[in-house]
Design an enzyme around this catalytic site. Structure first.
Site, mmCIF file in Angstrom:
data_model
loop_
_atom_site.group_PDB
_atom_site.id
_atom_site.type_symbol
_atom_site.label_atom_id
_atom_site.label_comp_id
_atom_site.label_asym_id
_atom_site.label_seq_id
_atom_site.Cartn_x
_atom_site.Cartn_y
_atom_site.Cartn_z
ATOM 1 N N LYS A 1 0.833 -1.202 0.000
ATOM 2 C CA LYS A 1 0.000 0.000 0.000
ATOM 3 C C LYS A 1 0.873 1.258 0.000
ATOM 4 C CE LYS A 1 -3.750 -0.544 2.450
ATOM 5 N NZ LYS A 1 -4.300 -0.790 3.801
ATOM 6 N N ARG B 1 -3.188 3.254 8.439
ATOM 7 C CA ARG B 1 -3.464 2.089 7.594
ATOM 8 C C ARG B 1 -2.314 1.091 7.663
ATOM 9 N NH1 ARG B 1 -4.702 4.822 1.848
ATOM 10 N NH2 ARG B 1 -5.791 2.834 1.557
ATOM 11 N N GLY C 1 -8.544 -7.329 4.225
ATOM 12 C CA GLY C 1 -9.390 -7.422 5.409
ATOM 13 C C GLY C 1 -8.703 -7.999 6.624
ATOM 14 N N MET D 1 -6.121 -6.703 8.358
ATOM 15 C CA MET D 1 -5.734 -5.748 9.390
ATOM 16 C C MET D 1 -6.582 -4.499 9.284
ATOM 17 S SD MET D 1 -1.828 -6.442 10.018
ATOM 18 C CE MET D 1 -1.260 -6.639 8.392
ATOM 19 N N ARG E 1 -3.314 -1.371 -6.563
ATOM 20 C CA ARG E 1 -2.546 -2.621 -6.507
ATOM 21 C C ARG E 1 -2.957 -3.473 -7.704
ATOM 22 N NH1 ARG E 1 -5.718 -4.205 -1.217
ATOM 23 N NH2 ARG E 1 -7.774 -4.282 -2.117
ATOM 24 N N HIS F 1 -16.325 -9.759 1.302
ATOM 25 C CA HIS F 1 -15.296 -10.698 1.749
ATOM 26 C C HIS F 1 -15.444 -12.054 1.068
ATOM 27 C CE1 HIS F 1 -13.521 -13.661 4.578
ATOM 28 N NE2 HIS F 1 -12.571 -12.750 4.638
ATOM 29 N N SER G 1 13.099 -43.423 -15.838
ATOM 30 C CA SER G 1 11.971 -42.601 -15.427
ATOM 31 C C SER G 1 12.014 -42.551 -13.912
ATOM 32 C CB SER G 1 10.669 -43.228 -15.921
ATOM 33 O OG SER G 1 9.585 -42.488 -15.430
ATOM 34 N N CYS H 1 7.838 -39.627 -13.384
ATOM 35 C CA CYS H 1 6.466 -40.120 -13.488
ATOM 36 C C CYS H 1 5.781 -40.206 -12.136
ATOM 37 C CB CYS H 1 6.432 -41.475 -14.193
ATOM 38 S SG CYS H 1 7.300 -42.759 -13.274
ATOM 39 N N TYR I 1 11.273 -34.997 -19.979
ATOM 40 C CA TYR I 1 9.813 -34.847 -19.895
ATOM 41 C C TYR I 1 9.335 -35.015 -18.454
ATOM 42 C CZ TYR I 1 9.445 -39.958 -19.550
ATOM 43 O OH TYR I 1 9.569 -41.252 -19.136
HETATM 44 P P1 ADP Z 1 -7.566 -2.250 3.511
HETATM 45 O O1 ADP Z 1 -6.164 -2.704 3.660
HETATM 46 O O2 ADP Z 1 -8.528 -3.096 4.249
HETATM 47 O O3 ADP Z 1 -7.925 -2.032 2.075
HETATM 48 P P2 ADP Z 1 -7.296 0.610 3.747
HETATM 49 O O4 ADP Z 1 -6.136 1.099 4.505
HETATM 50 O O5 ADP Z 1 -7.215 0.667 2.288
HETATM 51 O O6 ADP Z 1 -7.664 -0.850 4.264
HETATM 52 O O7 ADP Z 1 -8.531 1.440 4.245
HETATM 53 C C1 ADP Z 1 -9.829 1.075 3.968
HETATM 54 C C2 ADP Z 1 -10.605 2.236 3.425
HETATM 55 O O8 ADP Z 1 -10.500 3.348 4.287
HETATM 56 C C3 ADP Z 1 -10.101 2.747 2.106
HETATM 57 O O9 ADP Z 1 -10.598 1.995 1.047
HETATM 58 C C4 ADP Z 1 -10.644 4.134 2.087
HETATM 59 O O10 ADP Z 1 -11.969 4.138 1.635
HETATM 60 C C5 ADP Z 1 -10.601 4.520 3.523
HETATM 61 N N1 ADP Z 1 -9.433 5.373 3.735
HETATM 62 C C6 ADP Z 1 -8.179 5.004 4.014
HETATM 63 N N2 ADP Z 1 -7.367 6.082 4.072
HETATM 64 C C7 ADP Z 1 -8.133 7.151 3.818
HETATM 65 C C8 ADP Z 1 -7.895 8.551 3.715
HETATM 66 N N3 ADP Z 1 -6.680 9.047 3.865
HETATM 67 N N4 ADP Z 1 -8.933 9.337 3.441
HETATM 68 C C9 ADP Z 1 -10.162 8.842 3.262
HETATM 69 N N5 ADP Z 1 -10.455 7.549 3.343
HETATM 70 C C10 ADP Z 1 -9.460 6.702 3.610
HETATM 71 MG MG MG Z 2 -7.737 -0.703 0.856
#
Ligand code: ADP
Ligand code: MG
Ligand code: MG
Length: 892
Positions: free
Chosen positions: A26, A96, A105, A107, A352, A468, A777, A844, A864
């Protein structure tokens, strides 16, 4: 001084996409996007080393981190013109997490950090929108309390539900500033009651609490499980990104969303995603409100009456489209993007490489070659060979009538049938007992991952394409129907209520993850067709690979399937399987129980035509491709009855006294059959058996050659050779029969005699054995058993324990033990070729279909690999990737 902190924003960044190892995926991509000049809120990333430090130092942070973070925040203040903790123009932050590879999802993110009883007023004042400020504050308290203070978020959800009902509101967005202020007060009360301390008001205390929580979450059970399932080492650690907030909850001109630059299910080149107006962060994936489509085309497709982003915010949409194109071209891959629109202004929050189905991966790879973005070889490298399994999933026969009991989103393709279970635990137990189940949930969460893995398919009644369940199922290649809103799960009574039906636990349903339909009962399925993009990629793979791919096939059905998957010959035909069929076992038993050679020959004469016709058919199917036939391998007692009942039954069928039969069975009993009277040892004790088999092979070769006109070159494989003299003996016998058959038929047949290398002694003496053997083989199943001294049938009692205790990483029967068994293979290959430079070498064992083992075979220069029919495409692709990889190594 250690550099713990890297900043980004305002068109510049200290790191780049290449730094994902220490910035996390990220942080690295935020830096990259900032450098590209894209609209990214400014921020800083604390490197993954800080996480390592945290765990190596009793969960404490390095001393010099604090000053570096504060410097980074100063830079953010300069860009935004706001102050962290400032009571007139407050800067709010998001905290984040981000590991090297994305762990969706796993963390938790904390948003709106920096709000307190003073700054909330200022925020409302600045924005001219008090509702927005209080909405942000209640979100912050709820997230912070959950993630950092460990208070169950359900508590807050309940309060909100109660208050909404009291105020007479249906949606969260209906609440006014005063109402949110009231809810916020209740939240704070609950926190103080349960923790005995007030919600922290100091923004700096909040910040360090959140940073610590991100590091702590690296070791939470969900994250640990995910890492375990995806072989992600714990040492990697997570980075922490602290970023200035932008607000999607600032009224009707604000929004938040997620999008893929191409369709992640089909691969179609069309922007694909979801968004919500006046919302923040997780709202889109939380399933609280139903998200809207990004494009008008997708909205029309889904039949939704809620307007698309294209319609409601055309300018932001247009800019987003331009950014998508730019990022795709920049990364040369399909992107998964997160964005927020604050009062009409677009902000990019994450980029990503997008997860995709195998079908989509293939289409995207083939399209990108056509677009001139990537090369054919890169396209071949982009497909995970194991994921081809997904394509080999059956689909529902379109001709059968469907008894539809519900429908949802086609979240992950393929069809699956199974009995309903309602919990992940039940799914795990069922899988252990070999029962097929469909996991049915309202929605799934990371705690369900084990059960999702164990199920044949997943059905949820809530959630969208990015829920999820949908994301995880696609990643696992498990069929999934998500958000089946026409169905209802009654967990208390363990019932699934659909259209006109109520089904209990154990009832059988079929889900079609490609159409989103849920059907009653078991439904006839079709095998997949491997044409189009698949065929194209396979063709590129075939061009790139050096090794050929054969199949292990004992029956015409297997041989035909393997041919259709592109097998280039049979690497192992186990003749004993032919003896178990129908009444043949009877004749086989006659042979085994015969008093003397003459008696055995009578029975063998009956077996000869049966074997001959089997081989003729196999040769005809393979139409001139090489066919390796192994002489009888298992110990003879495997063909005899075991229990007293069976013995009585067989004895009476054979007109023989049960007691006598029982004695013969006893006499053949072995203490350790794996190391017993089997393989070439049988051919040496009972040469007439090998003679019969050789005759059947050569007569079949003659017949097939006459029938099809294709030259048949049988390769006769003598099993379990340890001594050259063993092979000499059996080979002499085969050569004699060959000569006889050719004279009788008046036709020359070329053939090879070789051996399976499955004993360490054979590997070590390969240079001597190669004087007699025309091919080797590697029978890696037995070679693994005999090298480790572990019986495969008994290994399950302790291999899992070994893995859990870190004694071994991989089950050596699944992925080849490169160091030990692999060393023997290298020795045998090298020594064999020293004696006979043009000797054909193959594998094999089961490993012939395992991608990592195939890479090993490439490096050991085998000719092979041979694997089960369904793994042939996987082996073709793996062999190509191995060849491209080793070519790259030579180049540089
Ligand atoms: P994950 O790893 O679960 O994708 P993120 O760190 O991307 O978690 O955060 C989840 C959501 O939080 C992002 O998709 C975004 O919508 C919101 N978010 C994160 N950082 C910001 C920010 N700086 N401003 C506004 N929304 C944010
Ligand atoms: Mg995200
Ligand atoms: Mg063997």
């Amino acid at each position: 001084m250690t550099k713990w902190v890297y900043t980004f924003g305002d068109g510049a960044a200290e790191g780049s996409a290449a730094d994902r190892n220490f910035l996390g995926g990220k942080g690295a991509n935020l830096a990259e996007m900032a450098s590209l000049g894209l609209p990214v809120p400014p921020g800083l990333t604390i490197v993954t080393d800080a996480c390592t430090f945290y765990y190596q130092n009793g969960r404490s942070l390095p001393d010099d981190l604090k000053a570096q973070v504060l410097d980074g925040i100063k830079a953010m203040e300069a860009v935004t013109g706001r102050g962290f903790g400032d009571t007139s123009l407050p800067l709010l932050l998001s905290v984040r997490s981000g590991a090297r590879t994305s762990m969706p999802g796993m963390m938790d993110t904390v948003l709106n950090l920096g709000l307190n009883d003073q700054t909330v007023e200022a925020l409302g004042h600045n924005a001219g929108d008090a509702r927005f400020a209080w909405d942000s504050y209640r979100r912050f308290i709820q997230m912070y309390a959950d993630v950092v203070m460990g208070i169950d978020h359900e508590v807050f959800a309940e309060i909100l539900e109660d208050e909404k009902a009291r105020f007479g509101h249906e949606l969260d967005t209906d609440l006014s500033a005063v109402e949110w202020q009231h809810v916020t007060g209740l939240y704070k009360e609950v926190i103080e009651e349960s923790l005995g301390e007030p919600f922290p008001q100091d923004p700096h205390v909040q910040l360090w609490g959140a940073i610590g929580a991100v590091f702590a979450s690296w070791m939470n059970p969900r994250a640990v499980t995910y890492r375990h399932l995806h072989a992600i080492p714990a040492e990697w650690g997570t980075a922490v990104t602290v970023q200035a907030m932008v607000f999607g909850n600032l009224g009707s001109t604000s929004a938040t969303g997620v999008a893929f630059t191409r369709n992640p299910s089909t691969g179609e080149k069309a922007l694909y995603g979801e968004f919500l107006v006046n919302a923040q962060g997780e709202d889109v994936v939380a399933g609280i409100r139903t998200p809207q489509s990004i494009t008008e085309a997708a909205r029309i497709d889904s039949g939704s009456d809620k307007p698309s982003l294209e319609k409601v915010m055309p300018e932001a949409f247009a800019e987003f489209g331009r950014i998508c194109d730019r990022l795709e071209a920049h990364y040369r891959d399909m992107q998964d993007l997160e964005f927020t629109i604050e009062r009409g202004k677009l902000w990019m929050l994450q980029a990503r490489s997008g997860k995709r189905t195998t079908k989509a991966a293939m289409k995207i790879a083939v399209d990108m070659v056509a677009e001139g973005v990537i090369t054919q070889e890169e396209a071949v490298l982009r497909i995970d060979p194991s994921s081809l399994d997904q394509l080999l999933h059956p689909t529902i026969d379109p001709k059968v009538e469907r008894h539809i009991i519900g429908s949802g989103l086609p979240a992950s393709p393929g069809a699956a049938t199974g009995a309903i279970v309602f919990t992940a635990e039940e799914a795990v137990i069922a899988a252990e007992e070999g029962r097929k189940v469909i996991l049915v949930r309202v929605e799934t969460s990371p705690e369900d991952i084990h059960g999702m893995h164990a199920a044949e398919g997943i059905l949820t009644t809530r959630g969208g394409m990015t829920s999820h369940a949908a994301v995880v199922a696609r990643g696992m290649g498990i069929p999934c129907v998500a958000g089946a809103g026409t169905m209802r799960v009654d967990l208390r009574n363990e019932l699934l209520v659909g259209m006109g039906v109520t089904l209990g636990k154990g009832a059988v349903i079929t889900i079609d993850g490609s159409s989103g339909q849920v059907l009653k009962g078991e439904v006839p399925m079709l095998q997949p067709e491997l044409s189009g993009d698949f065929a194209q990629l396979m063709q590129w793979a075939d061009k790139a690979r050096r090794m050929t791919v054969r199949t292990n096939a004992d029956t015409p059905v297997d041989a035909r399937a393997a041919r259709s998957f592109g097998a280039e010959g049979i690497g192992l035909c186990r003749t004993e399987h032919m003896f178990f069929e129908g009444d043949r076992i009877q004749v086989m038993r006659e042979m085994i129980l015969a008093e003397d050679e003459a008696g055995r020959r009578v029975a063998l004469d009956k077996l000869l035509p049966m074997q001959r016709s089997d081989f003729t058919e196999l040769f005809a199917i393979m139409h001139g491709l090489p066919v390796t036939i192994r002489l009888l391998d298992p110990p003879l007692h495997e063909f005899l009855p075991k229990t007293e009942e069976e013995i009585a039954e067989v004895a009476s069928a054979m007109g023989m006294e049960a007691q006598l039969l029982s004695q013969r069975v006893d006499a053949l009993h072995e203490f350790n059959p794996m190391l017993g009277h089997r393989g070439c040892r049988l051919a040496i004790s009972y040469p007439e058996i090998a003679e019969m088999q050789a005759r059947a092979i050569f007569e079949a070769a003659v017949a097939a050659a006459r029938e099809t006109g294709a030259a048949v070159v049988p390769e006769i494989m003598v099993p379990l050779v340890g001594l050259k003299a063993e092979l000499d003996y059996v080979k002499a016998l085969i050569d004699k029969v060959a000569k006889a058959v050719m004279t009788e038929a008046g036709l020359d047949i070329s053939y090879l005699v070789g051996t399976m290398i499955e004993l360490p002694r054979a590997a070590l003496r390969a240079h001597v054995i190669a004087e007699a053997a025309e091919f080797f083989s590697f029978g890696t199943n037995d070679l693994t058993q005999t090298t480790f001294g572990i019986s495969r049938d008994d290994a399950s009692a302790f291999i899992p324990t070994y893995q859990r205790k870190g004694i071994i990483e991989q089950d050596p029967f699944i992925s080849l033990d490169f160091d030990g068994v692999g060393e023997l293979i290298r020795i045998a290959a090298e020594r064999g070729r020293k004696t006979r430079p043009d000797m054909k070498l193959g594998i094999c064992g089961e490993h012939g279909g395992d991608p990592a083992s195939i890479h090993f075979c490439e490096s050991a220069n085998l000719d092979y690999v041979s694997c089960s029919p369904f793994r042939v495409p996987i082996a073709r692709l793996s062999a190509a990737q191995a060849a491209i990889g080793s070519a790259a190594k030579v180049d540089h």
